[in-house]
Design a protein around this motif. Structure first.
Motif, PDB file in Angstrom:
ATOM      1  N   LEU A 148       0.714  -1.295   0.107  1.00 46.67           N
ATOM      2  CA  LEU A 148      -0.008   0.082   0.043  1.00 46.67           C
ATOM      3  C   LEU A 148       1.059   1.309  -0.047  1.00 46.67           C
ATOM      4  CD1 LEU A 148      -2.680  -1.094   2.617  1.00 46.67           C
ATOM      5  CD2 LEU A 148      -2.731  -1.206   0.207  1.00 46.67           C
ATOM      6  N   GLY A 149       1.992   1.053  -0.114  1.00 46.23           N
ATOM      7  CA  GLY A 149       2.982   2.465  -0.229  1.00 46.23           C
ATOM      8  C   GLY A 149       2.901   3.149  -1.143  1.00 46.23           C
ATOM      9  N   ARG A 150       2.208   2.858  -2.108  1.00 41.59           N
ATOM     10  CA  ARG A 150       2.129   3.813  -3.244  1.00 41.59           C
ATOM     11  C   ARG A 150       1.352   4.834  -3.090  1.00 41.59           C
ATOM     12  NH1 ARG A 150      -1.144   1.600  -8.470  1.00 41.59           N
ATOM     13  NH2 ARG A 150      -2.256   3.602  -8.880  1.00 41.59           N
ATOM     14  N   TRP A 151       0.034   4.652  -1.999  1.00 43.97           N
ATOM     15  CA  TRP A 151      -0.896   5.531  -1.744  1.00 43.97           C
ATOM     16  C   TRP A 151      -0.664   6.431  -0.339  1.00 43.97           C
ATOM     17  CZ3 TRP A 151      -1.945   0.510  -3.691  1.00 43.97           C
ATOM     18  CH2 TRP A 151      -2.303   0.464  -4.814  1.00 43.97           C
ATOM     19  N   PRO A 152      -0.807   7.803  -0.564  1.00 44.11           N
ATOM     20  CA  PRO A 152      -0.452   8.511   0.905  1.00 44.11           C
ATOM     21  C   PRO A 152      -1.237   7.793   2.070  1.00 44.11           C
ATOM     22  CG  PRO A 152      -1.242   9.736  -0.843  1.00 44.11           C
ATOM     23  CD  PRO A 152      -1.144   8.461  -1.217  1.00 44.11           C
ATOM     24  N   SER A 153      -0.770   8.017   2.958  1.00 43.80           N
ATOM     25  CA  SER A 153      -1.599   7.203   4.469  1.00 43.80           C
ATOM     26  C   SER A 153      -1.077   8.242   5.417  1.00 43.80           C
ATOM     27  CB  SER A 153      -0.990   5.851   4.599  1.00 43.80           C
ATOM     28  OG  SER A 153       0.258   5.775   4.929  1.00 43.80           O
ATOM     29  N   CYS A 154      -2.272   7.886   6.676  1.00 41.86           N
ATOM     30  CA  CYS A 154      -1.956   8.807   7.981  1.00 41.86           C
ATOM     31  C   CYS A 154      -2.981   8.126   8.584  1.00 41.86           C
ATOM     32  CB  CYS A 154      -2.482  10.200   7.724  1.00 41.86           C
ATOM     33  SG  CYS A 154      -4.061  10.445   7.302  1.00 41.86           S
ATOM     34  N   SER A 155      -2.425   8.071  10.107  1.00 41.47           N
ATOM     35  CA  SER A 155      -3.147   7.715  11.135  1.00 41.47           C
ATOM     36  C   SER A 155      -4.190   8.535  11.763  1.00 41.47           C
ATOM     37  CB  SER A 155      -2.059   7.436  12.211  1.00 41.47           C
ATOM     38  OG  SER A 155      -2.700   6.524  13.291  1.00 41.47           O
ATOM     39  N   LEU A 156      -5.311   7.845  11.926  1.00 40.13           N
ATOM     40  CA  LEU A 156      -6.604   8.713  12.411  1.00 40.13           C
ATOM     41  C   LEU A 156      -6.887   7.981  13.874  1.00 40.13           C
ATOM     42  CD1 LEU A 156      -8.755   9.185   9.368  1.00 40.13           C
ATOM     43  CD2 LEU A 156      -7.098  10.638  10.267  1.00 40.13           C
ATOM     44  N   THR A 157      -7.246   8.889  14.784  1.00 44.69           N
ATOM     45  CA  THR A 157      -7.567   8.497  16.069  1.00 44.69           C
ATOM     46  C   THR A 157      -9.067   9.017  16.294  1.00 44.69           C
ATOM     47  OG1 THR A 157      -5.078   8.885  16.957  1.00 44.69           O
ATOM     48  CG2 THR A 157      -7.188   8.700  18.464  1.00 44.69           C
ATOM     49  N   ASP A 186     -11.145   5.225  25.995  1.00 47.17           N
ATOM     50  CA  ASP A 186     -10.458   4.404  25.094  1.00 47.17           C
ATOM     51  C   ASP A 186     -10.183   4.914  23.488  1.00 47.17           C
ATOM     52  OD1 ASP A 186     -10.272   2.427  27.148  1.00 47.17           O
ATOM     53  OD2 ASP A 186     -11.141   0.987  25.949  1.00 47.17           O
ATOM     54  N   CYS A 187      -9.311   4.591  22.832  1.00 41.85           N
ATOM     55  CA  CYS A 187      -8.919   5.127  21.376  1.00 41.85           C
ATOM     56  C   CYS A 187      -8.969   4.259  20.591  1.00 41.85           C
ATOM     57  CB  CYS A 187      -7.752   6.217  21.462  1.00 41.85           C
ATOM     58  SG  CYS A 187      -7.911   7.816  22.412  1.00 41.85           S
ATOM     59  N   LEU A 188      -9.598   4.418  19.416  1.00 45.07           N
ATOM     60  CA  LEU A 188      -9.363   3.140  18.156  1.00 45.07           C
ATOM     61  C   LEU A 188      -8.234   4.042  17.276  1.00 45.07           C
ATOM     62  CD1 LEU A 188     -13.127   1.944  17.782  1.00 45.07           C
ATOM     63  CD2 LEU A 188     -11.301   1.271  19.209  1.00 45.07           C
ATOM     64  N   LEU A 189      -7.380   3.451  16.478  1.00 43.86           N
ATOM     65  CA  LEU A 189      -6.797   3.850  15.640  1.00 43.86           C
ATOM     66  C   LEU A 189      -6.918   3.297  14.214  1.00 43.86           C
ATOM     67  CD1 LEU A 189      -3.314   4.024  17.280  1.00 43.86           C
ATOM     68  CD2 LEU A 189      -4.751   5.706  17.123  1.00 43.86           C
ATOM     69  N   GLY A 190      -6.498   3.993  13.180  1.00 51.97           N
ATOM     70  CA  GLY A 190      -6.880   3.621  12.042  1.00 51.97           C
ATOM     71  C   GLY A 190      -5.928   4.243  11.074  1.00 51.97           C
ATOM     72  N   THR A 191      -5.787   3.564   9.944  1.00 53.50           N
ATOM     73  CA  THR A 191      -4.823   4.046   8.921  1.00 53.50           C
ATOM     74  C   THR A 191      -5.573   4.273   7.462  1.00 53.50           C
ATOM     75  OG1 THR A 191      -3.220   2.886   9.556  1.00 53.50           O
ATOM     76  CG2 THR A 191      -2.994   3.725   7.301  1.00 53.50           C
ATOM     77  N   LEU A 192      -5.626   5.570   7.283  1.00 52.85           N
ATOM     78  CA  LEU A 192      -6.482   6.054   6.085  1.00 52.85           C
ATOM     79  C   LEU A 192      -5.279   6.253   4.691  1.00 52.85           C
ATOM     80  CD1 LEU A 192      -8.901   7.437   4.810  1.00 52.85           C
ATOM     81  CD2 LEU A 192      -7.671   9.719   5.422  1.00 52.85           C
ATOM     82  N   ASN A 193      -5.682   5.615   3.913  1.00 56.07           N
ATOM     83  CA  ASN A 193      -4.970   5.476   2.572  1.00 56.07           C
ATOM     84  C   ASN A 193      -5.780   6.478   1.572  1.00 56.07           C
ATOM     85  OD1 ASN A 193      -3.945   2.663   3.513  1.00 56.07           O
ATOM     86  ND2 ASN A 193      -2.474   3.541   2.712  1.00 56.07           N
TER      87      ASN A 193
END
Length: 144
Positions: A9-18, A25-32
């Motif tokens: 998935l490195g071809r697409w920009p990503s960031c972590s969302l909280t 509690d917090c859930l983390l996800g990665t947005l591509n």
């Protein structure tokens, strides 16, 4: 020799969302994000039991959707993957309120992501959570 497939998935920009939950509690996800903004809703992927955002099936689905022009959020449940250290409780299929909180925050904090709605994709326990959520009615975003 057995070689495990890899979804890159490195071809697409990503960031972590909280996503803050009602109990701290917090859930983390990665947005591509896809190369070009398409006419598609956000693909929100929910993993199954013992999975995480980095499970092969989650990455493979994300790769397929990204190639077609979808933005994709791979969400970790409570205590799974990178969300682990940020949670005192574990996930289970009945935690549809976690999904509701994530969708609500998407609408408030990331309005550009919700502009075309959200397409929910769940695997096993994640699919069960989605069905429970849909059975509760009243959605904070357009759901497809």
């Amino acid at each position: 020799m057995i070689v495990r497939p890899v979804a890159r998935l490195g071809r697409w920009p990503s960031c972590s969302l909280t996503f803050q939950q009602y109990d701290g509690d917090c859930l983390l996800g990665t947005l591509n994000q896809a190369d070009e903004a398409g006419a598609y809703p956000l693909g929100l992927l929910l993993h199954g039991l013992t999975g995480s955002e980095n499970s092969l099936y989650m990455r493979s689905t994300a790769q397929t959707l990204l190639k077609e022009g979808w933005d994709v959020l791979r969400l970790n449940h409570r205590g799974a993957g990178p969300s682990g250290p940020l949670c005192r409780q574990s996930y289970h299929a009945g935690r549809s309120q976690d999904l509701r909180a994530v969708l609500s925050q998407l609408g408030q904090e990331f309005p550009a992501l919700k502009r075309r709605g959200v397409f929910l994709v769940g695997y096993s326990l994640g699919a069960n959570m989605i069905l429970k959520f849909l059975g509760e009615g009243e959605f904070p975003l357009p759901i497809r």
